[in-house]
Design a protein around this motif. Structure first.
Motif, PDB file in Angstrom:
ATOM      1  N   GLN A   1     -19.606  30.012 109.550  1.00 34.99           N
ATOM      2  CA  GLN A   1     -19.640  29.737 108.115  1.00 34.99           C
ATOM      3  C   GLN A   1     -20.117  28.333 107.767  1.00 34.99           C
ATOM      4  O   GLN A   1     -20.660  28.106 106.683  1.00 34.99           O
ATOM      5  CB  GLN A   1     -18.239  29.951 107.530  1.00 34.99           C
ATOM      6  CG  GLN A   1     -18.113  29.670 106.051  1.00 34.99           C
ATOM      7  CD  GLN A   1     -19.034  30.509 105.199  1.00 34.99           C
ATOM      8  OE1 GLN A   1     -19.283  31.668 105.525  1.00 34.99           O
ATOM      9  NE2 GLN A   1     -19.544  29.954 104.125  1.00 34.99           N
ATOM     10  N   SER A   2     -19.915  27.377 108.663  1.00 32.93           N
ATOM     11  CA  SER A   2     -20.199  25.988 108.300  1.00 32.93           C
ATOM     12  C   SER A   2     -20.640  25.199 109.519  1.00 32.93           C
ATOM     13  O   SER A   2     -20.146  25.418 110.624  1.00 32.93           O
ATOM     14  CB  SER A   2     -18.945  25.346 107.695  1.00 32.93           C
ATOM     15  OG  SER A   2     -19.180  24.007 107.322  1.00 32.93           O
TER      16      SER A   2
ATOM     17  N   GLY B   1     -20.327  24.129  97.214  1.00 39.25           N
ATOM     18  CA  GLY B   1     -20.488  22.967  98.059  1.00 39.25           C
ATOM     19  C   GLY B   1     -19.992  21.696  97.392  1.00 39.25           C
ATOM     20  O   GLY B   1     -20.124  21.511  96.177  1.00 39.25           O
TER      21      GLY B   1
ATOM     22  N   THR C   1     -25.798  29.704 104.931  1.00 44.72           N
ATOM     23  CA  THR C   1     -24.799  29.059 104.069  1.00 44.72           C
ATOM     24  C   THR C   1     -24.727  27.572 104.393  1.00 44.72           C
ATOM     25  O   THR C   1     -25.025  26.733 103.569  1.00 44.72           O
ATOM     26  CB  THR C   1     -23.415  29.706 104.221  1.00 44.72           C
ATOM     27  OG1 THR C   1     -23.038  29.721 105.604  1.00 44.72           O
ATOM     28  CG2 THR C   1     -23.415  31.123 103.668  1.00 44.72           C
ATOM     29  N   GLY C   2     -24.327  27.229 105.616  1.00 49.24           N
ATOM     30  CA  GLY C   2     -24.095  25.845 105.988  1.00 49.24           C
ATOM     31  C   GLY C   2     -25.359  25.086 106.345  1.00 49.24           C
ATOM     32  O   GLY C   2     -26.367  25.671 106.754  1.00 49.24           O
TER      33      GLY C   2
ATOM     34  N   ASN D   1     -13.520  28.236 105.971  1.00 50.87           N
ATOM     35  CA  ASN D   1     -14.749  28.133 105.198  1.00 50.87           C
ATOM     36  C   ASN D   1     -15.541  26.861 105.406  1.00 50.87           C
ATOM     37  O   ASN D   1     -16.752  26.900 105.610  1.00 50.87           O
ATOM     38  CB  ASN D   1     -14.417  28.291 103.711  1.00 50.87           C
ATOM     39  CG  ASN D   1     -15.625  28.542 102.869  1.00 50.87           C
ATOM     40  OD1 ASN D   1     -16.411  27.636 102.628  1.00 50.87           O
ATOM     41  ND2 ASN D   1     -15.806  29.779 102.427  1.00 50.87           N
ATOM     42  N   ASP D   2     -14.895  25.734 105.317  1.00 50.11           N
ATOM     43  CA  ASP D   2     -15.619  24.464 105.420  1.00 50.11           C
ATOM     44  C   ASP D   2     -14.784  23.486 106.223  1.00 50.11           C
ATOM     45  O   ASP D   2     -13.558  23.615 106.318  1.00 50.11           O
ATOM     46  CB  ASP D   2     -15.914  23.904 104.031  1.00 50.11           C
ATOM     47  CG  ASP D   2     -17.175  23.051 104.005  1.00 50.11           C
ATOM     48  OD1 ASP D   2     -17.687  22.716 105.095  1.00 50.11           O
ATOM     49  OD2 ASP D   2     -17.652  22.720 102.906  1.00 50.11           O
TER      50      ASP D   2
ATOM     51  N   SER E   1     -24.244  24.459 100.429  1.00 47.77           N
ATOM     52  CA  SER E   1     -23.756  23.323 101.210  1.00 47.77           C
ATOM     53  C   SER E   1     -24.639  22.100 100.977  1.00 47.77           C
ATOM     54  O   SER E   1     -25.863  22.215 100.910  1.00 47.77           O
ATOM     55  CB  SER E   1     -23.747  23.659 102.700  1.00 47.77           C
ATOM     56  OG  SER E   1     -22.849  24.706 102.976  1.00 47.77           O
TER      57      SER E   1
END
Length: 399
Positions: free
Chosen positions: A123-124, A303, A59-60, A181-182, A345
């Motif tokens: 996650q990030s 993103g 993801t990240g 999440n971010d 992302s």
């Protein structure tokens, strides 16, 4: 990337049937296929595939000031062999392969013995311009709930690979059903901002004291809209037919102009708020809510990023595209292509926010990197993992 509205454990139990193989890098080459259309329409832009993985989903993405690339893999299925990796040249020239970062101990498979000092479900990842990599761990494997003692933000010194500090989130900051999440960090290193896509909120973390606040928990800007997204030609629905409600997700910091941009994923609206208001403890409740600005129209986005000129980059999930929103408020596509499958992302080289570091395929040196996570093609939204590999891409963005 998301938290589902329905009970997560049974849903994501479907993932256990799919074993994840080790990530394999691929040459950083200019991808074949249709040219991407530039926003201005003057010349085509090009995608460059930097790395790929057939079954291990990332993801990240983070790019350091010196061009080091980092990715993370959330623990959404089992077995899970790696959480954070640096992408490095492999045995063959031009290939990128994952290497555990900062070390094997933090990435060990058995996190339950010491969730406070092990990556549980990262996650990030974000690189700053002070030589740090920030790793956000919501600690909710398979979205089944936060593992006690596991939710944290980890700061790693890139020059040494040393874990310099760990910010731990208790149940008040990261409730059981939250999914942090971010994250974005102020250039002066004093504050960090975090989205919660599980329950919907913004977190403001004082990096000097470790104090954290959950803000805008009851505000429309952090909540999913009652819509059904259509991605890849299909409505995004769970096996029981319901649509997921994914709250505040994407995040971008325009430190130069003092704005924090954010958006729920299940929505077609972008929001922003002055960072000064978030940092000021005297501006809370209705006073803080009144500082939120609704930027519409927008696109369903995951993103977000901002460049040095104040352009906001949005991953347009329903259009296999990357959009930009100019400082004048104009929303337009930067690139559209079927290969941009759930762009997740974004990353620029830290320091300028303009992607000035050269990358393969970039003629003018201004580059944006992004991941394709293909979440709509993975369980529980699809019966199996996708045939197309997950990708890390770079794209020149011109002047």
């Amino acid at each position: 990337i998301m938290m589902l509205r329905t009970p997560p454990a049974p849903v994501f139990g479907l993932l256990s049937a799919f074993a994840l193989a080790a990530l394999s890098g691929c040459a950083a080459t200019e991808a074949s296929g249709p040219a991407l259309m530039s926003a201005a329409g003057e010349r085509p832009a090009r995608l460059t595939l930097v790395a790929s993985s057939r079954e291990h989903q990332w993801t990240g993405l983070a790019v350091s000031a010196t061009g080091r690339l980092f990715v993370n893999y959330p623990r959404w299925s089992a077995p899970h062999a790696l959480s954070v990796a640096e992408l490095v040249p492999g045995a063959n020239a031009g290939l990128l392969e994952p290497r555990a970062f900062p070390d094997e101990s933090w990435n060990r498979a058995d996190f339950r013995a010491d969730p406070a000092n092990t990556f549980v479900c990262v996650q990030s990842v974000v690189a700053d311009d002070r030589g740090n990599l920030w790793i956000l761990d919501p600690a909710s494997p398979g979205f089944a709930g936060v593992v006690p003692g596991g939710a944290k933000l980890v700061r790693v010194e890139l020059s040494t690979g040393r874990v310099a500090r760990v910010y731990r989130f208790d149940a008040q900051a990261a409730p059981e059903k939250s999914y942090l999440n971010d994250v974005r960090v102020e250039p002066d290193g004093r504050f960090a901002y975090i989205t919660d896509s599980g329950l919907g909120a913004l977190l403001v973390l004082n990096l000097e004291t470790g104090q954290v606040e959950r803000l805008l928990e009851d505000h429309v800007s952090t909540k999913a809209e009652p819509i059904v997204l259509t991605i890849g030609g299909r409505e995004l629905r769970l096996p029981d037919g319901t649509a997921p409600a994914i709250h505040s997700d994407g995040l971008a910091l325009d430190a130069e102009r003092g704005w924090l941009y954010y958006a729920p994923l299940t929505a077609r609206t972008l929001y922003r708020i002055p960072t000064a208001a978030l940092r000021d403890p005297s501006v809370r409740g209705d006073a803080l809510a009144s500082r939120v600005e609704r930027l519409w129209p927008s696109v369903a986005t995951d993103g977000l990023e901002v460049d040095g000129a104040g352009n906001v980059y949005l991953s347009a999930l329903e259009e296999d595209a990357v959009y930009i929103r100019t400082p004048a408020g104009e929303l337009k596509p930067l690139a559209k292509d079927p290969r941009i499958a759930w762009p997740d992302s974004f990353a620029f080289r830290p320091g300028t926010g303009r992607g000035t570091l050269h990358a393969p395929g970039a003629r003018d040196g201004r580059v944006i990197w992004f991941t394709t996570a293909q979440i709509h093609r993975t369980p529980p939204f699809a019966p199996a993992m996708p045939a197309e590999p997950f990708g890390v891409w770079s794209m020149p963005i011109g002047e």
